[in-house]
Design a protein around this motif. Structure first.
Motif, mmCIF file in Angstrom:
data_model
loop_
_atom_site.group_PDB
_atom_site.id
_atom_site.type_symbol
_atom_site.label_atom_id
_atom_site.label_comp_id
_atom_site.label_asym_id
_atom_site.label_seq_id
_atom_site.Cartn_x
_atom_site.Cartn_y
_atom_site.Cartn_z
ATOM 1 N N GLU A 171 65.624 49.322 86.772
ATOM 2 C CA GLU A 171 64.430 48.715 87.363
ATOM 3 C C GLU A 171 63.276 49.717 87.413
ATOM 4 O OE1 GLU A 171 63.020 46.642 91.585
ATOM 5 O OE2 GLU A 171 65.149 46.902 91.149
ATOM 6 N N THR A 172 63.583 50.952 87.816
ATOM 7 C CA THR A 172 62.540 51.986 87.868
ATOM 8 C C THR A 172 62.037 52.325 86.479
ATOM 9 O OG1 THR A 172 63.395 52.924 89.925
ATOM 10 C CG2 THR A 172 62.046 54.363 88.549
ATOM 11 N N ILE A 173 62.956 52.382 85.500
ATOM 12 C CA ILE A 173 62.541 52.670 84.119
ATOM 13 C C ILE A 173 61.593 51.577 83.625
ATOM 14 C CG2 ILE A 173 63.332 52.970 81.746
ATOM 15 C CD1 ILE A 173 65.977 54.025 82.894
ATOM 16 N N ASN A 174 61.965 50.329 83.849
ATOM 17 C CA ASN A 174 61.104 49.215 83.466
ATOM 18 C C ASN A 174 59.753 49.290 84.148
ATOM 19 O OD1 ASN A 174 61.595 46.707 81.756
ATOM 20 N ND2 ASN A 174 63.656 47.126 82.515
ATOM 21 N N GLN A 175 59.767 49.597 85.449
ATOM 22 C CA GLN A 175 58.524 49.652 86.208
ATOM 23 C C GLN A 175 57.618 50.754 85.685
ATOM 24 O OE1 GLN A 175 57.315 47.511 88.632
ATOM 25 N NE2 GLN A 175 55.487 48.716 88.166
ATOM 26 N N ASP A 180 62.550 61.985 73.176
ATOM 27 C CA ASP A 180 62.907 63.109 72.321
ATOM 28 C C ASP A 180 61.765 64.136 72.315
ATOM 29 O OD1 ASP A 180 64.769 64.212 70.152
ATOM 30 O OD2 ASP A 180 62.825 64.194 69.145
ATOM 31 N N ASP A 181 62.115 65.423 72.446
ATOM 32 C CA ASP A 181 61.104 66.474 72.616
ATOM 33 C C ASP A 181 60.035 66.458 71.524
ATOM 34 O OD1 ASP A 181 62.193 67.356 74.912
ATOM 35 O OD2 ASP A 181 63.271 69.048 74.045
ATOM 36 N N GLU A 182 60.448 66.255 70.292
ATOM 37 C CA GLU A 182 59.490 66.342 69.183
ATOM 38 C C GLU A 182 59.064 64.979 68.668
ATOM 39 O OE1 GLU A 182 61.040 68.802 66.120
ATOM 40 O OE2 GLU A 182 61.156 70.600 67.376
ATOM 41 N N ASN A 183 60.004 64.039 68.588
ATOM 42 C CA ASN A 183 59.719 62.768 67.928
ATOM 43 C C ASN A 183 59.587 61.579 68.874
ATOM 44 O OD1 ASN A 183 59.904 63.972 65.301
ATOM 45 N ND2 ASN A 183 62.128 64.013 65.559
ATOM 46 N N GLY A 184 59.886 61.760 70.165
ATOM 47 C CA GLY A 184 59.777 60.660 71.106
ATOM 48 C C GLY A 184 58.341 60.212 71.289
ATOM 49 N N ALA A 185 58.133 58.889 71.322
ATOM 50 C CA ALA A 185 56.763 58.358 71.399
ATOM 51 C C ALA A 185 56.038 58.862 72.642
ATOM 52 C CB ALA A 185 56.812 56.823 71.390
ATOM 53 N N PHE A 186 56.684 58.766 73.796
ATOM 54 C CA PHE A 186 56.008 59.176 75.035
ATOM 55 C C PHE A 186 55.855 60.683 75.106
ATOM 56 C CE2 PHE A 186 56.589 55.323 78.067
ATOM 57 C CZ PHE A 186 56.003 54.508 77.090
ATOM 58 N N SER A 187 56.803 61.420 74.529
ATOM 59 C CA SER A 187 56.665 62.872 74.493
ATOM 60 C C SER A 187 55.453 63.268 73.663
ATOM 61 C CB SER A 187 57.936 63.516 73.922
ATOM 62 O OG SER A 187 59.040 63.309 74.780
ATOM 63 N N SER A 218 54.891 60.429 83.220
ATOM 64 C CA SER A 218 55.274 61.820 82.973
ATOM 65 C C SER A 218 56.783 62.039 83.091
ATOM 66 C CB SER A 218 54.534 62.758 83.927
ATOM 67 O OG SER A 218 54.785 62.412 85.271
ATOM 68 N N ASP A 219 57.483 61.156 83.839
ATOM 69 C CA ASP A 219 58.938 61.314 83.986
ATOM 70 C C ASP A 219 59.687 61.036 82.684
ATOM 71 O OD1 ASP A 219 58.788 62.063 86.585
ATOM 72 O OD2 ASP A 219 59.330 60.126 87.442
ATOM 73 N N PHE A 220 59.018 60.488 81.697
ATOM 74 C CA PHE A 220 59.685 60.224 80.426
ATOM 75 C C PHE A 220 59.887 61.500 79.609
ATOM 76 C CE2 PHE A 220 58.587 55.902 81.380
ATOM 77 C CZ PHE A 220 59.611 55.173 80.800
ATOM 78 N N LYS A 221 59.074 62.529 79.913
ATOM 79 C CA LYS A 221 59.204 63.760 79.145
ATOM 80 C C LYS A 221 60.569 64.379 79.400
ATOM 81 C CE LYS A 221 56.605 67.751 77.628
ATOM 82 N NZ LYS A 221 55.326 68.477 77.699
ATOM 83 N N ASN A 222 61.218 64.819 78.352
ATOM 84 C CA ASN A 222 62.542 65.434 78.403
ATOM 85 C C ASN A 222 63.613 64.482 78.959
ATOM 86 O OD1 ASN A 222 61.379 67.873 77.516
ATOM 87 N ND2 ASN A 222 60.856 68.422 79.615
ATOM 88 N N GLY A 223 63.327 63.165 78.958
ATOM 89 C CA GLY A 223 64.329 62.186 79.360
ATOM 90 C C GLY A 223 64.589 62.103 80.847
ATOM 91 N N GLU A 224 63.682 62.664 81.684
ATOM 92 C CA GLU A 224 63.923 62.662 83.135
ATOM 93 C C GLU A 224 64.081 61.240 83.679
ATOM 94 O OE1 GLU A 224 60.934 64.895 85.153
ATOM 95 O OE2 GLU A 224 61.155 66.641 83.846
ATOM 96 N N ILE A 225 63.310 60.314 83.162
ATOM 97 C CA ILE A 225 63.358 58.950 83.682
ATOM 98 C C ILE A 225 64.729 58.325 83.453
ATOM 99 C CG2 ILE A 225 62.451 57.961 81.543
ATOM 100 C CD1 ILE A 225 61.752 56.716 85.099
ATOM 101 N N PHE A 226 65.384 58.702 82.349
ATOM 102 C CA PHE A 226 66.681 58.105 82.033
ATOM 103 C C PHE A 226 67.807 58.733 82.851
ATOM 104 C CE2 PHE A 226 64.044 57.279 78.329
ATOM 105 C CZ PHE A 226 64.239 55.919 78.170
ATOM 106 N N GLN A 227 67.478 59.785 83.607
ATOM 107 C CA GLN A 227 68.460 60.405 84.498
ATOM 108 C C GLN A 227 68.392 59.835 85.908
ATOM 109 O OE1 GLN A 227 70.824 62.618 83.392
ATOM 110 N NE2 GLN A 227 69.943 62.055 81.403
#
Length: 569
Positions: free
Chosen positions: A364-368, A481-488, A65-74
């Motif tokens: 590392e967290t992103i990969n995990q 990406d909000d509309e086109n991102g795979a995980f979104s 769920s952290d991938f939504k809106n790019g939170e994981i990349f922050q």
């Protein structure tokens, strides 16, 4: 089964018995009720299986769920080189390096008293209750110390004052007077000092600083040769005490005036707990007060600020600010937890020395979390395959084998993952040596995903890490990406399945509950109709049986009459 008072059923005919009725009833139940029971049981199995599936989907969702809106990349990681500093960093902090050169740690103010032979040693034996003043930072309180009060009583009084000072008594283990009172300021920082005026009680020898003048040959030497009257001032915890010394005043004059109480505040109150003497060629002044104390002897010959060693052996730790260089800039703070230099970065000063803090993206967290997504995805696929399978050898089917809504979940998620793209612009060179830009679409395979023949995902972490390092913007866009991102897309799809009363699986669940209620009502109604039918049949059988029995009796009577007539002939 029992039918009340019809206990004679079958007595006349031997045919119309309850056993016959039970067999007929069971035959009707097999036709009218059992099919609905089987449907009810199947629906209940579906409800249970659906609840378990929804739970598994929720677990799957939480894994990424952290991938939504790019939170994981922050997410950020603070990598510290050096031991003088440790660090914690929040999401979203700018990627950067910070240098810290710690010169001094912030400290609390700490005093220890002289030793006593017991915790119950008296510290007020004046014969009267006494008042002492305790201060910390900008606050102060007056405490009443009863006549006969002990060291333990003083400790409790200071703690109950709740002014920011913690008092304790320690046993040092010494053979002679092992018990000492410890006073510790609760906060670090140079302004957070302990202030204490003992008044007339035992001063516990907390102030062992001796304020010392320059050296004189005799006590008749002048301390004021300025040609005019001069003022000698001692400031004690914010209160000024002053006395005038006439031109030509001697060492002895100054000592006598101090001991006679001539140092007074603006209200005429003498400075208590002070004494002076001429010893070893120096004027030596001792105060019982501790805290913020300064001496002004301008225009006198005493030079006390130059001659005094301001160390106090009973002040075991002096309140200090932390001092350090932050990226080469001198900084001072009143504590060792630095939170205001970089928003979202907390630096804890541990010791003096140099350290470098490298704030990085938490790869590392992103990969995990992507690996967690793959595990969750494969567990969900396995569960759905179990619920929708058909085994021709064993002729067994999953509970949702014919439920297209369930069967389509894995297909839909796979399509969202592998049909999503991120664009990348690259510069290429044609045959003529001219450069041109080309837009390339990156898909799941470029980021390390693949699908095996069993329908499960595989993930190549090294391939993903390479993309994250070399193409961070495209990587974030593909996943978040909000509309086109795979995980979104997958997260939104999962929400459409399970979130809210109108979600796909909640509507399916409601459909099963309605079916369950309908089957239960049908079964109940059928039972009632069958019960009525066979209650009526039992009554009819009883009536018929009674008639047959009557005929049998009549037949037996006629036969007996005929037999009697025959016998009479």
């Amino acid at each position: 089964m029992a039918f009340g008072a019809l206990s004679s059923l079958g007595a006349g005919s031997g045919v119309l018995t309850y056993d016959v009725i039970d067999k007929l009833k069971k035959a009707d139940e097999a036709t009218m009720i059992n099919p609905f029971k089987r449907r009810l049981e199947n629906t209940q199995k579906k409800e249970t299986a659906l609840d378990n599936l929804i739970t598994q989907i929720s677990l799957f969702k939480s894994s990424f769920s952290d991938f939504k809106n790019g939170e994981i990349f922050q997410k950020r990681l603070a990598d510290v080189n050096g031991s003088s500093v440790s660090a914690e960093v929040n999401s979203g902090v700018k990627v950067q390096s910070v240098t810290m050169d710690v010169k001094q740690l912030a400290q609390n103010d700490v005093y220890e008293s002289k030793g006593y032979d017991s915790k119950d040693s008296k510290i007020n034996d004046t014969g009267d209750d006494q008042t002492i003043t305790i201060g910390y930072k900008d606050d102060s309180k007056q405490l009443t110390i009863k006549d006969g009060a002990t060291l333990s009583d003083l400790k409790e009084a200071i703690n109950e004052a709740d002014i920011g000072i913690t008092a304790s008594i320690i046993d040092t283990g010494s053979d002679d007077n092992p018990y000492k009172l410890i006073l510790k300021g609760n906060d670090t920082g140079k302004d957070n000092i302990i202030k204490l005026d003992f008044g007339n009680i035992d001063d516990l020898e907390l102030n062992n600083t001796v304020y010392q003048s320059k050296k004189y040959d005799e006590d008749t030497d002048k301390v004021n040769d300025s040609g005019d009257t001069q003022t000698f001032k001692i400031s004690v915890n914010g209160t000024d005490f002053k006395m005038d010394l006439d031109d030509g005043a001697t060492v002895k004059d100054m000592v006598d005036k101090i001991n006679n109480g001539d140092l007074k505040d603006d209200d005429g109150n003498s400075l208590a707990g002070i004494s002076a003497k001429f010893e070893d060629g120096h004027i030596k002044i001792h105060l019982t007060d501790i805290g913020d104390i300064s001496i002004n002897d301008d225009n006198l010959t005493t030079n006390m600020n130059d001659e005094t060693d301001f160390t106090n052996e009973n002040r075991v730790q002096t309140a200090k600010n932390s001092e350090f260089k932050y990226n080469g800039v001198d900084v001072e703070r009143d504590n060792n937890k630095i939170e205001d230099l970089v928003v979202g970065l907390t630096m804890n000063l541990n010791s003096t020395g140099k350290s470098t803090i490298n704030i990085k993206q938490d790869d590392e967290t992103i990969n995990q979390e992507i690996n967690d997504f793959v595990s969750g995805y494969n567990s969900l696929v396995s569960k759905i395959q179990e619920l929708t399978n058909f085994d021709p050898d064993n002729k067994s089917t999953g509970v949702f084998q014919n439920e297209s809504v369930i069967k389509n979940i894995t297909r839909d998620m796979s399509r969202m993952l592998f049909n999503s793209f991120a664009t990348q612009t690259v510069t290429k060179t044609d045959r003529n040596g001219s450069e041109y830009e080309q837009v390339i679409n990156l898909n799941a395979a470029d980021f390390g995903f693949s699908m095996n023949k069993t329908g499960f995902l595989d993930f190549d972490s090294s391939k993903f890490t390479n993309m994250l390092k070399n193409h961070p913007d495209e990587t974030e866009k593909f996943f978040s990406d909000d509309e086109n991102g795979a995980f979104s897309k997958i997260l939104n799809y999962v929400d459409s399945l399970t979130k809210g009363n109108n979600s796909t699986l909640e509507l399916l669940n409601q459909q099963y509950k309605n079916e369950e209620k309908s089957y239960e009502n049908t079964i109940e109604d059928s039972k009632k109709r069958i019960d009525v039918r066979y209650q009526t049949m039992a009554m009819q059988f009883a009536s018929y049986d009674e008639m047959i029995n009557s005929y049998n009796v009549q037949s037996q009577t006629i036969q007996q009459s005929i037999q009697a007539m025959i016998n009479a002939k």
